[in-house]
Design a protein around this motif. Sequence first.
Motif, short mmCIF file in Angstrom:
data_model
loop_
_atom_site.label_atom_id
_atom_site.label_comp_id
_atom_site.label_asym_id
_atom_site.label_seq_id
_atom_site.Cartn_x
_atom_site.Cartn_y
_atom_site.Cartn_z
N MET A 1 -9.85 11.66 -5.63
CA MET A 1 -10.91 10.88 -4.98
C MET A 1 -12.01 10.50 -5.95
SD MET A 1 -9.79 10.46 -1.96
CE MET A 1 -11.24 9.75 -1.21
N HIS A 2 -11.70 10.38 -7.22
CA HIS A 2 -12.72 10.09 -8.22
C HIS A 2 -12.80 8.62 -8.57
CE1 HIS A 2 -8.93 10.65 -10.34
NE2 HIS A 2 -9.41 9.92 -11.32
N ARG A 3 -11.96 7.79 -7.94
CA ARG A 3 -11.98 6.36 -8.24
C ARG A 3 -12.58 5.58 -7.08
NH1 ARG A 3 -5.67 6.39 -9.51
NH2 ARG A 3 -5.87 7.43 -7.51
N ALA A 4 -13.13 4.42 -7.39
CA ALA A 4 -13.68 3.57 -6.33
C ALA A 4 -12.59 3.13 -5.35
CB ALA A 4 -14.37 2.35 -6.95
N ASP A 5 -11.38 2.90 -5.87
CA ASP A 5 -10.27 2.51 -5.00
C ASP A 5 -9.95 3.60 -3.98
OD1 ASP A 5 -10.05 0.11 -6.26
OD2 ASP A 5 -8.36 0.67 -7.52
N ASP A 6 -10.10 4.86 -4.39
CA ASP A 6 -9.85 5.96 -3.45
C ASP A 6 -10.82 5.91 -2.28
OD1 ASP A 6 -7.92 6.84 -5.25
OD2 ASP A 6 -9.34 8.11 -6.31
N GLN A 7 -12.09 5.69 -2.59
CA GLN A 7 -13.09 5.62 -1.54
C GLN A 7 -12.89 4.40 -0.65
OE1 GLN A 7 -15.46 8.04 -0.81
NE2 GLN A 7 -14.15 9.16 -2.25
N ASP A 8 -12.46 3.29 -1.25
CA ASP A 8 -12.18 2.09 -0.45
C ASP A 8 -11.03 2.36 0.51
OD1 ASP A 8 -14.16 0.74 -1.74
OD2 ASP A 8 -12.83 -0.26 -3.18
N THR A 9 -10.03 3.10 0.04
CA THR A 9 -8.90 3.44 0.91
C THR A 9 -9.36 4.31 2.07
OG1 THR A 9 -7.38 3.34 -0.97
CG2 THR A 9 -6.63 4.52 1.00
N LEU A 10 -10.20 5.29 1.78
CA LEU A 10 -10.72 6.15 2.84
C LEU A 10 -11.54 5.35 3.84
CD1 LEU A 10 -11.11 8.92 4.07
CD2 LEU A 10 -12.99 9.32 2.46
N ASP A 11 -12.34 4.42 3.36
CA ASP A 11 -13.13 3.58 4.27
C ASP A 11 -12.21 2.74 5.15
OD1 ASP A 11 -15.46 4.57 3.24
OD2 ASP A 11 -15.76 2.93 1.82
N LEU A 12 -11.11 2.24 4.57
CA LEU A 12 -10.17 1.44 5.35
C LEU A 12 -9.51 2.29 6.43
CD1 LEU A 12 -8.68 -1.23 5.80
CD2 LEU A 12 -7.00 -0.47 4.10
N ILE A 13 -9.15 3.53 6.09
CA ILE A 13 -8.54 4.43 7.07
C ILE A 13 -9.52 4.71 8.20
CG2 ILE A 13 -7.75 6.80 7.42
CD1 ILE A 13 -6.42 6.67 4.71
N ARG A 14 -10.76 4.91 7.86
CA ARG A 14 -11.78 5.16 8.90
C ARG A 14 -11.92 3.94 9.81
NH1 ARG A 14 -16.21 7.89 4.83
NH2 ARG A 14 -15.43 10.04 4.92
N ALA A 15 -11.80 2.74 9.23
CA ALA A 15 -11.88 1.54 10.06
C ALA A 15 -10.68 1.47 11.00
CB ALA A 15 -11.93 0.30 9.17
N PHE A 16 -9.51 1.84 10.52
CA PHE A 16 -8.32 1.85 11.36
C PHE A 16 -8.46 2.85 12.51
CE2 PHE A 16 -5.46 0.26 7.73
CZ PHE A 16 -5.58 -1.05 8.17
N MET A 17 -9.17 3.94 12.25
CA MET A 17 -9.30 4.99 13.25
C MET A 17 -10.03 4.52 14.50
SD MET A 17 -10.08 8.10 10.57
CE MET A 17 -11.00 9.05 11.76
N SER A 18 -10.80 3.45 14.40
CA SER A 18 -11.51 2.93 15.56
C SER A 18 -10.68 1.94 16.36
CB SER A 18 -12.81 2.24 15.10
OG SER A 18 -12.52 1.13 14.26
N MET A 19 -9.46 1.68 15.92
CA MET A 19 -8.57 0.74 16.60
C MET A 19 -7.61 1.51 17.51
SD MET A 19 -7.71 -1.59 13.26
CE MET A 19 -6.59 -2.67 14.14
N HIS A 20 -7.18 0.88 18.58
CA HIS A 20 -6.26 1.51 19.52
C HIS A 20 -4.82 1.25 19.08
CE1 HIS A 20 -9.53 2.52 22.22
NE2 HIS A 20 -9.97 1.27 22.09
N VAL A 21 -4.45 1.81 17.94
CA VAL A 21 -3.11 1.64 17.40
C VAL A 21 -2.64 2.98 16.85
CG1 VAL A 21 -3.44 -0.79 16.79
CG2 VAL A 21 -4.00 0.99 15.12
N THR A 22 -1.34 3.09 16.68
CA THR A 22 -0.75 4.26 16.03
C THR A 22 -0.30 3.87 14.63
OG1 THR A 22 0.03 5.19 18.12
CG2 THR A 22 1.10 5.98 16.12
#
Length: 213
Positions: A1-22
């Motif tokens: 988790m030391h790269r900016a891309d890693d944090q961007d991926t985590l932010d994207l996952i968090r955004a997905f978590m607010s959607m009603h999808v599996t």
Amino acid sequence: MHRADDQDTLDLIRAFMSMHVTLVLIGVDIPASGLLQEGSPDPRTGQWRLPASQTAKTHGLEPTQTERRFDLVELDRFRYDSPPQIAAWVQHLAGLEDQLRLLKAKPGMLTDGHMPEYLFDRTKGVVGLLERLIEDGCQEALDTGEECLSEAFLDGIDINVSHAPGRDADAGEIPAVPPVATAVARRRQPKKNSRPRPSTVFDDHGPAAESGG
């Protein structure tokens, strides 16, 4: 988790978590990556601080919110220690073999004889290494006109994953490649039942042989 891309991926996952999808997400060594552990930068050291992982619950530590929203299903590399594990490996090789289009390829090219064991020794059951070896082997077979894969032919193919773009060796994203010599040495070892038969001078051929002599 030391790269900016890693944090961007985590932010994207968090955004997905607010959607009603599996979501079914696939990655390598997720627990060690810290992707689900909500890392944060330490201003004193410049390194990312990661809280305890979900596996630490046995020690009374709570998982992060992100971890609680995912069920982690671990799919380890193939094994070669029991008949069911060997059968699964051979089945995977059969599926891979069906996709190859080499002019001189024969049925069982990857599944007959000692080829499954040889391929396991070359890759230790890691699918990514297997695909790299087969892909590079097929390319070489096309270029040279060999148009077929064999153990002897694959001996000359090195598995090279160092040029994979975007992979961080320090983060464990590049697997260790078993040396070719190990597989070659095992292949050249005589099998237990392949030793030459001892002298037959003292063989007893029975009464029929004596009467005929």
